[in-house]
Write an enzyme that holds these catalytic residues in place. Structure first.
Site, mmCIF file in Angstrom:
data_model
loop_
_atom_site.group_PDB
_atom_site.id
_atom_site.type_symbol
_atom_site.label_atom_id
_atom_site.label_comp_id
_atom_site.label_asym_id
_atom_site.label_seq_id
_atom_site.Cartn_x
_atom_site.Cartn_y
_atom_site.Cartn_z
ATOM 1 N N PHE A 1 0.667 -1.124 0.079
ATOM 2 C CA PHE A 1 -0.121 -0.171 0.139
ATOM 3 C C PHE A 1 1.058 1.237 -0.036
ATOM 4 O O PHE A 1 2.042 1.216 0.444
ATOM 5 C CB PHE A 1 -0.840 -0.059 1.275
ATOM 6 C CG PHE A 1 -1.841 -1.100 1.453
ATOM 7 C CD1 PHE A 1 -3.122 -1.326 0.543
ATOM 8 C CD2 PHE A 1 -1.420 -2.219 2.122
ATOM 9 C CE1 PHE A 1 -3.697 -2.084 0.522
ATOM 10 C CE2 PHE A 1 -2.449 -3.381 2.184
ATOM 11 C CZ PHE A 1 -3.499 -3.287 1.538
ATOM 12 N N ALA A 2 0.218 2.391 -0.458
ATOM 13 C CA ALA A 2 0.999 3.590 -0.465
ATOM 14 C C ALA A 2 0.174 4.454 0.479
ATOM 15 O O ALA A 2 -0.963 4.584 0.530
ATOM 16 C CB ALA A 2 1.064 4.374 -1.779
ATOM 17 N N ASN B 1 0.351 8.392 2.668
ATOM 18 C CA ASN B 1 1.133 9.660 3.118
ATOM 19 C C ASN B 1 0.837 10.167 4.415
ATOM 20 O O ASN B 1 -0.366 9.835 4.808
ATOM 21 C CB ASN B 1 0.843 10.799 2.048
ATOM 22 C CG ASN B 1 1.295 10.372 0.736
ATOM 23 O OD1 ASN B 1 2.350 10.123 0.595
ATOM 24 N ND2 ASN B 1 0.227 10.473 -0.294
ATOM 25 N N HIS C 1 -6.924 25.822 9.047
ATOM 26 C CA HIS C 1 -7.858 26.800 8.340
ATOM 27 C C HIS C 1 -6.465 26.992 7.031
ATOM 28 O O HIS C 1 -6.104 28.040 7.169
ATOM 29 C CB HIS C 1 -7.808 28.141 9.101
ATOM 30 C CG HIS C 1 -8.893 27.889 10.221
ATOM 31 N ND1 HIS C 1 -10.028 28.164 10.048
ATOM 32 C CD2 HIS C 1 -8.746 27.624 11.571
ATOM 33 C CE1 HIS C 1 -10.818 27.967 11.216
ATOM 34 N NE2 HIS C 1 -9.697 27.210 12.090
ATOM 35 N N HIS D 1 -11.334 25.930 2.977
ATOM 36 C CA HIS D 1 -11.581 25.384 4.308
ATOM 37 C C HIS D 1 -12.915 26.104 4.889
ATOM 38 O O HIS D 1 -13.138 27.108 4.836
ATOM 39 C CB HIS D 1 -10.357 25.608 5.222
ATOM 40 C CG HIS D 1 -10.061 27.132 5.722
ATOM 41 N ND1 HIS D 1 -9.482 27.870 4.859
ATOM 42 C CD2 HIS D 1 -10.404 27.840 6.616
ATOM 43 C CE1 HIS D 1 -9.130 29.000 5.309
ATOM 44 N NE2 HIS D 1 -9.878 29.198 6.353
ATOM 45 N N ASP E 1 -14.789 27.604 8.554
ATOM 46 C CA ASP E 1 -14.498 28.330 9.715
ATOM 47 C C ASP E 1 -15.873 27.717 10.489
ATOM 48 O O ASP E 1 -16.926 28.288 9.905
ATOM 49 C CB ASP E 1 -14.564 29.701 9.732
ATOM 50 C CG ASP E 1 -13.167 30.194 9.366
ATOM 51 O OD1 ASP E 1 -12.385 29.511 8.933
ATOM 52 O OD2 ASP E 1 -13.097 31.466 9.131
ATOM 53 N N HIS F 1 -14.144 28.741 16.038
ATOM 54 C CA HIS F 1 -12.728 29.449 15.547
ATOM 55 C C HIS F 1 -12.647 30.679 16.289
ATOM 56 O O HIS F 1 -11.386 31.402 16.431
ATOM 57 C CB HIS F 1 -12.809 29.728 14.110
ATOM 58 C CG HIS F 1 -11.617 30.318 13.055
ATOM 59 N ND1 HIS F 1 -10.395 30.069 13.701
ATOM 60 C CD2 HIS F 1 -11.690 31.403 12.303
ATOM 61 C CE1 HIS F 1 -9.654 30.569 12.822
ATOM 62 N NE2 HIS F 1 -10.381 31.651 12.149
ATOM 63 N N HIS G 1 -16.340 38.159 10.906
ATOM 64 C CA HIS G 1 -15.981 36.785 11.466
ATOM 65 C C HIS G 1 -16.966 36.790 12.996
ATOM 66 O O HIS G 1 -17.657 35.891 13.230
ATOM 67 C CB HIS G 1 -14.618 36.749 12.056
ATOM 68 C CG HIS G 1 -13.914 36.046 10.939
ATOM 69 N ND1 HIS G 1 -13.342 36.593 9.951
ATOM 70 C CD2 HIS G 1 -13.519 34.663 10.806
ATOM 71 C CE1 HIS G 1 -12.460 35.931 9.238
ATOM 72 N NE2 HIS G 1 -12.736 34.910 9.741
#
Length: 297
Positions: free
Chosen positions: A108-109, A111, A118, A122, A124, A128, A249
């Protein structure tokens, strides 16, 4: 988005203005149920019923019926491919990936990845910026399938790096396209994606390492949350806010909604009529995370 200094400022704003952030009366009894996803030969069909979380900053359920049927002839990816070169907020670590298993050593491979939440395209979550706010796994899943409204300010963003979506911009959009649907995801198209080939120009930081890029005006966010009942807002830049500000935000996440930053391909989506599907992250206690965002047209 964001650096610790920006977050500290946001905390102060929230504490000073917490009384403005009303909670819908139903939050005390907010429950959860979810219906499945379906597909028909005529196109892609999606149905989703509400899933709620009764937290201090839980996102409210979308307005409208219990299910929403969606069909699409075209699916547009609104997600950037994440690479070690993808721009990040000044002070954040770059995305990194290294092989930990390969076909040279086994069957298998695999990573190993390293990234801040963030990073890239992505989401929020309220946590956050709101102490005790809803984390990613607590957000209502039905809010991740929503009508998509694209507000184009590319013209003025070409003249002003700190341009914002204003109440007047929203009003002009509605005069042309009709009222923003309740429970929509409203996104800003500023054309900033054209700078992505030069990461430094995309971040556009000044001598104090403060990025300059378009975002949402605080008053517009307040209106979209409280008068249009949006589930969230999105931008094609690194932040919902323009340089040195945190108001967007505070207003959005403080009301229990979610944001999506660094969106892609918004020029290819019609201003109205598409449906967005947000493949949100779900790690316990997450303040956000990379997400796959699709537009069904």
């Amino acid at each position: 988005m964001c650096s610790p200094a920006v977050l500290d400022r946001a905390y102060r704003e929230i504490e000073d203005g917490r009384a403005r952030f009303g909670r819908r009366s139903f939050l005390a009894a907010l429950g959860a149920s979810a219906a499945g996803l379906g597909a028909s030969a005529a196109g892609l069909g999606v149905s989703a019923a509400g899933l709620g979380a009764a937290t201090a900053a839980a996102a409210p359920a979308r307005a409208g019926g219990d299910t929403a049927a969606v069909r699409a002839d075209t699916v547009i990816d609104l997600t950037h491919t994440l690479t070690p070169q993808f721009p990040v907020w000044p002070g954040n670590e770059q995305f990194a990936m290294r092989p930990v298993a390969t076909f040279d050593t086994g069957r298998f491979a695999v990573n190993a990845m390293s990234l801040w939440e963030h990073t890239g395209t992505h989401l929020d979550a309220p946590a956050h910026i709101v102490r005790g706010g809803a984390t990613v796994e607590a957000l209502p899943v039905r809010d991740f399938v929503a009508p998509l409204a694209v507000v184009d300010i590319a013209g003025k963003a070409a003249q002003d790096d700190d341009a914002v979506v204003t109440v007047d911009d929203v009003a002009a959009w509605e005069r042309q396209h009709g009222p923003i649907p309740p429970g929509a995801l409203v996104v800003m198209h500023s054309g900033w994606e054209a700078r992505l080939a030069d990461p430094a120009r995309f971040v556009n930081a000044d001598a104090l390492r403060i990025p300059h890029a378009p975002g949402f005006d605080r008053d517009a966010v307040r209106m979209l949350v409280h008068e249009r009942n949006v589930v969230g807002l999105g931008v094609d830049t690194l932040s919902l806010d323009r340089a040195g500000d945190v108001g967007a935000h505070v207003e959005l996440l403080g009301a229990g909604r979610y944001g999506i930053e660094a969106m892609a391909n918004l020029a290819t989506v019609p201003p109205r009529g598409a449906t967005v599907v947000v493949g949100a992250p779900k790690h316990a206690g997450g303040t956000g995370g990379p997400c796959r965002v699709l537009a069904l047209v």
